[in-house]
Design a protein around this motif. Structure first.
Motif, mmCIF file in Angstrom:
data_model
loop_
_atom_site.group_PDB
_atom_site.id
_atom_site.type_symbol
_atom_site.label_atom_id
_atom_site.label_comp_id
_atom_site.label_asym_id
_atom_site.label_seq_id
_atom_site.Cartn_x
_atom_site.Cartn_y
_atom_site.Cartn_z
ATOM 1 N N HIS A 151 0.813 -1.221 0.000
ATOM 2 C CA HIS A 151 0.000 0.000 0.000
ATOM 3 C C HIS A 151 0.850 1.278 0.000
ATOM 4 C CE1 HIS A 151 -2.729 3.165 1.454
ATOM 5 N NE2 HIS A 151 -3.631 2.510 0.746
ATOM 6 N N GLY A 152 1.778 1.378 0.958
ATOM 7 C CA GLY A 152 2.575 2.601 1.086
ATOM 8 C C GLY A 152 3.396 2.901 -0.151
ATOM 9 N N SER A 153 4.077 1.892 -0.686
ATOM 10 C CA SER A 153 4.926 2.161 -1.843
ATOM 11 C C SER A 153 4.085 2.467 -3.083
ATOM 12 C CB SER A 153 5.908 1.015 -2.102
ATOM 13 O OG SER A 153 5.229 -0.174 -2.366
ATOM 14 N N LEU A 154 2.908 1.850 -3.190
ATOM 15 C CA LEU A 154 2.052 2.152 -4.346
ATOM 16 C C LEU A 154 1.518 3.581 -4.274
ATOM 17 C CD1 LEU A 154 0.066 -1.193 -4.826
ATOM 18 C CD2 LEU A 154 1.987 -0.345 -6.186
ATOM 19 N N VAL A 155 1.187 4.043 -3.064
ATOM 20 C CA VAL A 155 0.732 5.434 -2.926
ATOM 21 C C VAL A 155 1.858 6.379 -3.346
ATOM 22 C CG1 VAL A 155 0.015 7.241 -1.298
ATOM 23 C CG2 VAL A 155 -0.985 4.957 -1.128
ATOM 24 N N ARG A 156 3.070 6.071 -2.876
ATOM 25 C CA ARG A 156 4.228 6.906 -3.224
ATOM 26 C C ARG A 156 4.408 6.976 -4.739
ATOM 27 N NH1 ARG A 156 7.924 10.252 -3.644
ATOM 28 N NH2 ARG A 156 9.697 10.460 -2.274
ATOM 29 N N LEU A 157 4.266 5.837 -5.389
ATOM 30 C CA LEU A 157 4.423 5.786 -6.841
ATOM 31 C C LEU A 157 3.295 6.525 -7.547
ATOM 32 C CD1 LEU A 157 5.477 2.084 -7.311
ATOM 33 C CD2 LEU A 157 6.852 4.097 -7.835
ATOM 34 N N ALA A 158 2.077 6.297 -7.094
ATOM 35 C CA ALA A 158 0.910 6.882 -7.765
ATOM 36 C C ALA A 158 0.946 8.401 -7.696
ATOM 37 C CB ALA A 158 -0.370 6.343 -7.138
ATOM 38 N N GLN A 159 1.528 8.926 -6.622
ATOM 39 C CA GLN A 159 1.564 10.381 -6.453
ATOM 40 C C GLN A 159 2.348 11.084 -7.565
ATOM 41 O OE1 GLN A 159 2.495 10.230 -2.039
ATOM 42 N NE2 GLN A 159 1.472 12.198 -2.155
ATOM 43 N N GLN A 160 3.200 10.325 -8.238
ATOM 44 C CA GLN A 160 3.939 10.930 -9.345
ATOM 45 C C GLN A 160 3.049 11.267 -10.524
ATOM 46 O OE1 GLN A 160 7.893 9.383 -10.457
ATOM 47 N NE2 GLN A 160 7.056 7.545 -9.545
ATOM 48 N N TYR A 161 1.932 10.551 -10.626
ATOM 49 C CA TYR A 161 1.134 10.655 -11.851
ATOM 50 C C TYR A 161 -0.132 11.473 -11.697
ATOM 51 C CZ TYR A 161 4.164 6.737 -12.861
ATOM 52 O OH TYR A 161 5.261 5.948 -13.027
ATOM 53 N N VAL A 162 -0.563 11.655 -10.461
ATOM 54 C CA VAL A 162 -1.823 12.366 -10.226
ATOM 55 C C VAL A 162 -1.564 13.551 -9.305
ATOM 56 C CG1 VAL A 162 -3.234 10.306 -10.610
ATOM 57 C CG2 VAL A 162 -2.453 10.857 -8.297
ATOM 58 N N PRO A 163 -2.478 14.554 -9.335
ATOM 59 C CA PRO A 163 -2.168 15.810 -8.650
ATOM 60 C C PRO A 163 -2.336 15.815 -7.126
ATOM 61 C CG PRO A 163 -4.187 16.031 -9.927
ATOM 62 C CD PRO A 163 -3.672 14.660 -10.173
ATOM 63 N N LEU B 288 0.650 1.368 -12.781
ATOM 64 C CA LEU B 288 1.108 2.309 -13.800
ATOM 65 C C LEU B 288 -0.003 2.609 -14.809
ATOM 66 C CD1 LEU B 288 3.858 3.652 -14.547
ATOM 67 C CD2 LEU B 288 4.247 1.731 -16.067
ATOM 68 N N ASN B 289 -0.695 1.564 -15.268
ATOM 69 C CA ASN B 289 -1.779 1.761 -16.233
ATOM 70 C C ASN B 289 -2.900 2.605 -15.652
ATOM 71 O OD1 ASN B 289 -0.735 0.421 -18.437
ATOM 72 N ND2 ASN B 289 -1.396 -1.578 -17.670
ATOM 73 N N ILE B 290 -3.307 2.264 -14.443
ATOM 74 C CA ILE B 290 -4.410 2.993 -13.821
ATOM 75 C C ILE B 290 -3.993 4.437 -13.535
ATOM 76 C CG2 ILE B 290 -5.889 3.125 -11.756
ATOM 77 C CD1 ILE B 290 -5.809 0.042 -11.682
ATOM 78 N N ALA B 291 -2.783 4.604 -13.002
ATOM 79 C CA ALA B 291 -2.318 5.946 -12.624
ATOM 80 C C ALA B 291 -2.141 6.833 -13.848
ATOM 81 C CB ALA B 291 -1.010 5.840 -11.848
ATOM 82 N N ARG B 292 -1.599 6.265 -14.926
ATOM 83 C CA ARG B 292 -1.389 7.073 -16.134
ATOM 84 C C ARG B 292 -2.716 7.498 -16.743
ATOM 85 N NH1 ARG B 292 3.860 4.042 -18.841
ATOM 86 N NH2 ARG B 292 5.411 5.426 -17.917
ATOM 87 N N THR B 293 -3.662 6.561 -16.795
ATOM 88 C CA THR B 293 -4.983 6.898 -17.325
ATOM 89 C C THR B 293 -5.612 7.998 -16.495
ATOM 90 O OG1 THR B 293 -5.195 4.581 -17.930
ATOM 91 C CG2 THR B 293 -7.194 5.898 -18.007
ATOM 92 N N ARG B 294 -5.531 7.830 -15.190
ATOM 93 C CA ARG B 294 -6.116 8.797 -14.279
ATOM 94 C C ARG B 294 -5.380 10.141 -14.380
ATOM 95 N NH1 ARG B 294 -9.454 8.429 -9.505
ATOM 96 N NH2 ARG B 294 -10.089 10.594 -9.307
ATOM 97 N N GLY B 295 -4.058 10.072 -14.529
ATOM 98 C CA GLY B 295 -3.241 11.285 -14.644
ATOM 99 C C GLY B 295 -3.606 12.091 -15.876
ATOM 100 N N VAL B 296 -3.870 11.401 -16.979
ATOM 101 C CA VAL B 296 -4.275 12.077 -18.204
ATOM 102 C C VAL B 296 -5.606 12.777 -17.980
ATOM 103 C CG1 VAL B 296 -5.031 11.733 -20.594
ATOM 104 C CG2 VAL B 296 -2.995 10.563 -19.759
ATOM 105 N N ARG B 297 -6.514 12.047 -17.308
ATOM 106 C CA ARG B 297 -7.814 12.624 -17.033
ATOM 107 C C ARG B 297 -7.680 13.859 -16.128
ATOM 108 N NH1 ARG B 297 -11.757 9.360 -13.630
ATOM 109 N NH2 ARG B 297 -10.675 7.596 -14.545
ATOM 110 N N GLU B 298 -6.752 13.779 -15.168
ATOM 111 C CA GLU B 298 -6.556 14.905 -14.256
ATOM 112 C C GLU B 298 -5.601 15.941 -14.838
ATOM 113 O OE1 GLU B 298 -8.254 14.999 -11.498
ATOM 114 O OE2 GLU B 298 -8.925 12.926 -11.296
ATOM 115 N N GLN B 299 -5.189 15.700 -16.079
ATOM 116 C CA GLN B 299 -4.341 16.645 -16.814
ATOM 117 C C GLN B 299 -3.003 16.924 -16.154
ATOM 118 O OE1 GLN B 299 -6.825 19.988 -18.222
ATOM 119 N NE2 GLN B 299 -7.304 18.366 -19.671
ATOM 120 N N ARG B 300 -2.453 15.899 -15.516
ATOM 121 C CA ARG B 300 -1.100 16.093 -15.021
ATOM 122 C C ARG B 300 -0.139 15.561 -16.080
ATOM 123 N NH1 ARG B 300 2.014 15.110 -9.313
ATOM 124 N NH2 ARG B 300 4.029 15.523 -10.214
ATOM 125 N N THR B 301 1.011 16.224 -16.221
ATOM 126 C CA THR B 301 2.014 15.741 -17.157
ATOM 127 C C THR B 301 2.436 14.349 -16.719
ATOM 128 O OG1 THR B 301 2.788 17.975 -17.192
ATOM 129 C CG2 THR B 301 4.116 16.354 -18.356
#
Lengths: 83, 211
Positions: free
Chosen positions: B31-43, B81-94
């Motif tokens: 859980h903790g490491s995935l949150v850390r990773l996901a934060q790179q892709y979403v705002p 990575l797939n979920i975060a990138r998709t979500r990141g695009v939707r949230e318009q983060r680079t």
């Protein structure tokens, strides 16, 4: 071949990753042995990696109880689907 | 007392039996490491936590289809990575895609540290690296130093950040990073090198000017 200080800084990750042919690694180490500045630089790169590694441990907080409960519920829902 | 799973096979076997302890162990472990990773892709952290929840749901759904061609860790990271990138695009983060691009231009960082070949054929340091007072004695990283490193990571080009977070913050091996991001060893090493060079420069600035 001879390695300059600029070369050493550019190659430091290859060296630390063990991605350097033996002969080149020996030139790299010969340079280090006679250059206090590059020796300091390599030491600082190691300290940087160590410091970055310490971030991981601190950021990994315990899983919040609410999150754990929600996930457990989803896990059970999936199990019931199977049954 | 939860069992500690030392290998993927035992963990997978118990997860497929829908064993609660195994699932709890998985959540604790990732859980903790995935949150850390996901934060790179979403705002935001809140969205990152949603991404991680979706990831766990996808893991549960995918368990029986997982063929073990990659390690469990790599498989989990790819799902995230797939979920975060998709979500990141939707949230318009680079969104970072780990490849070496012009924006990464890392060699420029180092170039000015050394004398030019005309000034010195040995291209010695223009200014000698200075000792960092204090750091070797500190076993636990001071909060202030932690902030310096975190800020430097945030300031990295996205593809460098992605690699250095996996390698140096979360302790993935180079092979795991290459598999997870589907990049070559050389590409991975170049990005790691540029990232570490910048992080070291940030620490150097902190230790030699702030102290």
């Amino acid at each position: 071949m001879r390695i300059t200080c600029a070369d050493l800084a550019a190659l430091v990750t290859d060296y630390l990753e063990g991605a350097m042919p033996g002969r080149r690694a020996r030139s790299f180490e010969r340079h280090l042995a006679r250059c206090v500045d590059c020796d300091m630089y390599l030491r600082q790169m190691r300290l940087t990696i160590e410091a970055t590694g310490q971030l991981g441990a601190a950021d990994l907080e315990a899983v919040p109880a609410s999150v754990r409960a929600q996930l457990a519920e989803a896990f059970h829902a999936a199990s019931n689907d199977d049954a | 007392m939860l069992e500690h799973y030392a290998d993927d096979e035992t963990l997978l076997r118990d997860l497929r039996k829908r064993d609660d302890d195994a699932f709890n162990w998985l959540v604790d472990r990732y859980h903790g490491s995935l949150v850390r990773l996901a934060q790179q892709y979403v705002p935001s952290r809140a969205i990152a936590e949603e991404v991680v929840q979706d990831t766990f749901l996808a893991i549960v759904k995918g368990l029986d289809g997982f063929e073990g061609r990659s390690s469990l860790k790599t498989w989990i990271y790819r799902i995230l990575l797939n979920i975060a990138r998709t979500r990141g695009v939707r949230e318009q983060r680079t969104v970072p895609f780990a490849s070496v691009t012009a924006a990464d231009d890392g060699d420029a960082v180092e170039a000015e540290w050394f004398l030019s070949p005309d000034e010195d054929p040995n291209r010695h340091w223009r200014t000698s690296p200075q000792r960092w007072e204090g750091i070797p004695e500190e076993r636990a990283l001071a909060a202030e130093v932690r902030d310096v490193v975190n800020a430097a990571i945030d300031a990295l080009p996205a593809s460098q950040r992605e690699v250095v977070v996996l390698r140096d913050v979360l302790g993935y091996t180079s092979v795991e990073v290459c598999n997870a991001l589907e990049i070559t060893e050389t590409n991975q090493r170049v990005l790691l090198h540029r990232a570490r060079t910048r992080l070291r420069a940030a620490l150097d600035e902190y230790y030699t000017t702030a102290m």
